[in-house]
Scaffold this motif. Sequence first.
Motif, PDB file in Angstrom:
ATOM      1  N   LEU A 302      -4.525  10.043 -15.586  1.00 30.17           N
ATOM      2  CA  LEU A 302      -3.069  10.595 -15.920  1.00 30.17           C
ATOM      3  C   LEU A 302      -2.385   9.045 -16.160  1.00 30.17           C
ATOM      4  CD1 LEU A 302      -1.291  12.790 -15.987  1.00 30.17           C
ATOM      5  CD2 LEU A 302      -0.755  12.619 -13.871  1.00 30.17           C
ATOM      6  N   VAL A 303      -2.447   8.236 -15.041  1.00 29.38           N
ATOM      7  CA  VAL A 303      -1.330   7.024 -15.285  1.00 29.38           C
ATOM      8  C   VAL A 303      -2.208   6.052 -16.324  1.00 29.38           C
ATOM      9  CG1 VAL A 303      -0.380   7.077 -12.961  1.00 29.38           C
ATOM     10  CG2 VAL A 303      -2.762   5.930 -13.075  1.00 29.38           C
ATOM     11  N   ASN A 308       0.147   3.915 -21.498  1.00 28.10           N
ATOM     12  CA  ASN A 308      -0.084   3.725 -23.013  1.00 28.10           C
ATOM     13  C   ASN A 308       0.159   4.203 -23.978  1.00 28.10           C
ATOM     14  OD1 ASN A 308      -1.574   2.697 -25.349  1.00 28.10           O
ATOM     15  ND2 ASN A 308      -3.365   2.201 -24.317  1.00 28.10           N
ATOM     16  N   PRO A 309       1.517   4.357 -24.703  1.00 31.47           N
ATOM     17  CA  PRO A 309       2.010   5.057 -25.684  1.00 31.47           C
ATOM     18  C   PRO A 309       1.320   5.267 -26.821  1.00 31.47           C
ATOM     19  CG  PRO A 309       3.878   3.852 -24.810  1.00 31.47           C
ATOM     20  CD  PRO A 309       2.468   3.105 -24.191  1.00 31.47           C
ATOM     21  N   ASP A 310       0.391   4.205 -27.193  1.00 31.90           N
ATOM     22  CA  ASP A 310      -0.338   4.271 -28.355  1.00 31.90           C
ATOM     23  C   ASP A 310      -1.676   5.344 -28.204  1.00 31.90           C
ATOM     24  OD1 ASP A 310       1.093   2.727 -30.080  1.00 31.90           O
ATOM     25  OD2 ASP A 310      -0.345   0.916 -29.351  1.00 31.90           O
ATOM     26  N   LEU A 311      -2.096   5.082 -26.986  1.00 32.61           N
ATOM     27  CA  LEU A 311      -3.091   6.045 -26.527  1.00 32.61           C
ATOM     28  C   LEU A 311      -2.815   7.703 -26.276  1.00 32.61           C
ATOM     29  CD1 LEU A 311      -6.243   6.389 -25.481  1.00 32.61           C
ATOM     30  CD2 LEU A 311      -5.474   5.656 -23.120  1.00 32.61           C
ATOM     31  N   GLY A 476      10.732   5.090 -19.203  1.00 33.24           N
ATOM     32  CA  GLY A 476       9.783   4.009 -19.706  1.00 33.24           C
ATOM     33  C   GLY A 476       8.467   4.519 -19.366  1.00 33.24           C
ATOM     34  N   ALA A 477       7.362   3.840 -19.967  1.00 30.79           N
ATOM     35  CA  ALA A 477       6.221   3.961 -19.920  1.00 30.79           C
ATOM     36  C   ALA A 477       5.662   4.075 -18.362  1.00 30.79           C
ATOM     37  CB  ALA A 477       5.293   3.086 -20.611  1.00 30.79           C
ATOM     38  N   ILE A 478       4.697   4.860 -17.652  1.00 29.41           N
ATOM     39  CA  ILE A 478       4.243   4.621 -16.400  1.00 29.41           C
ATOM     40  C   ILE A 478       3.503   3.426 -16.221  1.00 29.41           C
ATOM     41  CG2 ILE A 478       2.515   5.690 -14.980  1.00 29.41           C
ATOM     42  CD1 ILE A 478       4.515   7.627 -15.040  1.00 29.41           C
ATOM     43  N   THR A 479       4.015   2.897 -15.034  1.00 26.20           N
ATOM     44  CA  THR A 479       3.087   1.542 -14.604  1.00 26.20           C
ATOM     45  C   THR A 479       2.071   1.868 -13.827  1.00 26.20           C
ATOM     46  OG1 THR A 479       5.431   0.455 -14.269  1.00 26.20           O
ATOM     47  CG2 THR A 479       3.787  -0.620 -13.458  1.00 26.20           C
ATOM     48  N   VAL A 480       0.968   1.523 -13.979  1.00 26.94           N
ATOM     49  CA  VAL A 480      -0.316   1.746 -13.318  1.00 26.94           C
ATOM     50  C   VAL A 480       0.147   0.921 -11.910  1.00 26.94           C
ATOM     51  CG1 VAL A 480      -2.663   1.381 -13.021  1.00 26.94           C
ATOM     52  CG2 VAL A 480      -1.954   1.881 -15.130  1.00 26.94           C
ATOM     53  N   ALA A 497       0.550   3.526  -1.074  1.00 30.17           N
ATOM     54  CA  ALA A 497       1.796   4.275  -0.822  1.00 30.17           C
ATOM     55  C   ALA A 497       3.182   3.260  -0.698  1.00 30.17           C
ATOM     56  CB  ALA A 497       1.591   4.844   0.589  1.00 30.17           C
ATOM     57  N   GLY A 498       4.127   3.865  -1.248  1.00 28.79           N
ATOM     58  CA  GLY A 498       5.296   3.371  -1.450  1.00 28.79           C
ATOM     59  C   GLY A 498       5.545   2.435  -2.527  1.00 28.79           C
ATOM     60  N   SER A 499       4.332   2.093  -3.263  1.00 27.38           N
ATOM     61  CA  SER A 499       4.691   1.559  -4.363  1.00 27.38           C
ATOM     62  C   SER A 499       5.189   2.545  -5.617  1.00 27.38           C
ATOM     63  CB  SER A 499       3.096   0.840  -5.051  1.00 27.38           C
ATOM     64  OG  SER A 499       2.259   1.841  -5.266  1.00 27.38           O
ATOM     65  N   ASN A 500       5.669   2.073  -6.863  1.00 26.94           N
ATOM     66  CA  ASN A 500       6.334   2.700  -7.690  1.00 26.94           C
ATOM     67  C   ASN A 500       5.455   3.981  -8.171  1.00 26.94           C
ATOM     68  OD1 ASN A 500       8.185   3.356  -9.534  1.00 26.94           O
ATOM     69  ND2 ASN A 500       7.532   1.746 -10.989  1.00 26.94           N
ATOM     70  N   LEU A 501       5.558   4.926  -7.620  1.00 32.64           N
ATOM     71  CA  LEU A 501       5.040   6.041  -7.840  1.00 32.64           C
ATOM     72  C   LEU A 501       5.876   7.232  -8.465  1.00 32.64           C
ATOM     73  CD1 LEU A 501       2.514   6.296  -4.804  1.00 32.64           C
ATOM     74  CD2 LEU A 501       2.132   5.174  -6.733  1.00 32.64           C
ATOM     75  N   GLY A 502       6.993   7.020  -8.549  1.00 30.12           N
ATOM     76  CA  GLY A 502       7.850   7.901  -9.086  1.00 30.12           C
ATOM     77  C   GLY A 502       7.790   8.159 -10.505  1.00 30.12           C
TER      78      GLY A 502
END
Length: 520
Positions: A302-303, A308-311, A476-480, A497-502
């Motif tokens: 999913l991430v 990757n918007p092109d994908l 914006g695009a999701i960050t991995v 945990a606690g990294s940017n998962l929102g």
Amino acid sequence: MTIPSPSYDGFTLFATLGIIAAMALAYLVVVPQRIDPKEPPMLRPRIPFVGHLVGLISLAHSYHRLQYNKYQMPICTLPILGGKLYVINSPEFAQSAILNRSLSFEPYVTDFIRRMTDVGDKAMKIYEDPAFFSRWLKIVYSSLTGPHLLAVNSAALRVVVNELNELPVAGVDVPDLFLWARDLISLASTTALFGDKNPWKLDPRLLDAYWDYERDIVAMMINIAPSITAPKAFRGRALMQKALTEYLASEYDAGSDVPKFTRDRMELEREFGMTPSEMAGLEVAVIHGAISNTIPTAYWMLVYVFSNPDLVAKLRAEAETVVTETSRAGPGEEGRREVSIDISRLEQNCPLLFSTLRETQRFISNAVLNRKIMADTTISDGKNSYLLKQGFDLQISHGVTHNLESVWGSNVRGFDSERFLDVAKPEDGLAVQPGAYTPFGAGKHICPGRFFASGEIMGFMVPLLLGFELTDQKGGAITVPDATIPWITTPIAKPVAGSNLGARLHRRVGWENVVWNISQ
Ligand code: HEM
């Protein structure tokens, strides 16, 4: 992919190290270290006796990659305490080992069930009886293919689309995308396996119960006073076993909504005299097999896709070919559309989606295949042959083989969604160079749930791709996110945990009033 830093729960790690240190001391006294010249070359640790052990505990399977990057040994023997562990890092040796019938995965499964479940001695004896086990395994391998497979995948994806249908048109903020995917797919997988009376559906506490159990798996495996060393996991297991016992005592498993995979096994277990509680204990291990890897794989896919918007655009074009509009709005339902997904066409119509899944697995499976040496055995890479001695353990590191430049080319460290597009249609998980790509294992023990997991993950992506925008919370695009180091018992990392998962999930323009269906 960089090797991430550890993120273990302090108490569990402390307990694990304490117990291992005590075992090490005892072992050192009684077993001297030795190696036959015909065995794979020895890779000595920096710190005698315990160096490799400390490395494996602190870095888990990433340790093999670290050692391989330093010493480039295609096969080696790691002296550990007074014993030894064989490690394979090359596709050629991997393939030789995979094809060898004297190397077995079975002892680990049995050991896992004995330590990780509460089946008891009587049921364990039944499980180990060849008359039972051969029939049980036959059901496991034969009931997740063909029409049975389509039935379980449809049942799982019906849960997914029902949840998506409930989302408000304005969309939702998802505080933790991993937890969102985890709970949705856990519910989908368990409903597919247990039908409408799925205990996970009736009691949502079981979702946390399973993941508490999974999180403390090492302390549970060590199995010394687990109610004290891993209390949450212990309580979680008891809750799951109780709920499954009630389900089985009511014989809900005989329902027509329950797949052959579950129905036939339960029938066999009753035939051999297992009680509902014993069957429930064993079922906890099966649930672990079914969801522990599927969920992190689905999350990372999913991430990787939505970062990757092109994908995303390319995958949307493919996904359009497996959906059909089945009904239009009636009076008073302006704009409402019903769209059905035909999952039987997924693999054929969506080669890029399939390739992306396979690349996700190459990228994230940083683990090993375990084999016990059942009899002295020689394996060869075509140039060199080595003796593996009976009774010792072998690890085939796909954390290494999935990352070899000699196999995957110079872009091996990048995520290339098209990497598997040109590869001939894979059979049983084996494509590219034999022995090089084994996220589902290989040979006699290849994962029987691989088609279920792949179908479920690809099917999960279709309504999300077509019907929704999945972005970070600012649009914006999701960050991995960064990945944790998984425990040595777990092949796939979770996000830190606690990294940017929102994330934010909202319906796409033109797909606002779609009601999703599964056509089978
Ligand atoms: C992405 C998801 C999954 C991954 C990555 C995965 C991976 C694996 C691997 C690596 C093995 C060991 C194979 C070997 O050593 O050669 C295995 C075995 C197994 N898996 Fe899976 N698995 C997944 C999903 C599932 C599902 C959905 C089920 C069941 C519904 C399942 C049931 C099993 C069982 C029963 C075994 C033991 C087979 C035996 O003893 O021969 N797995 N899996």
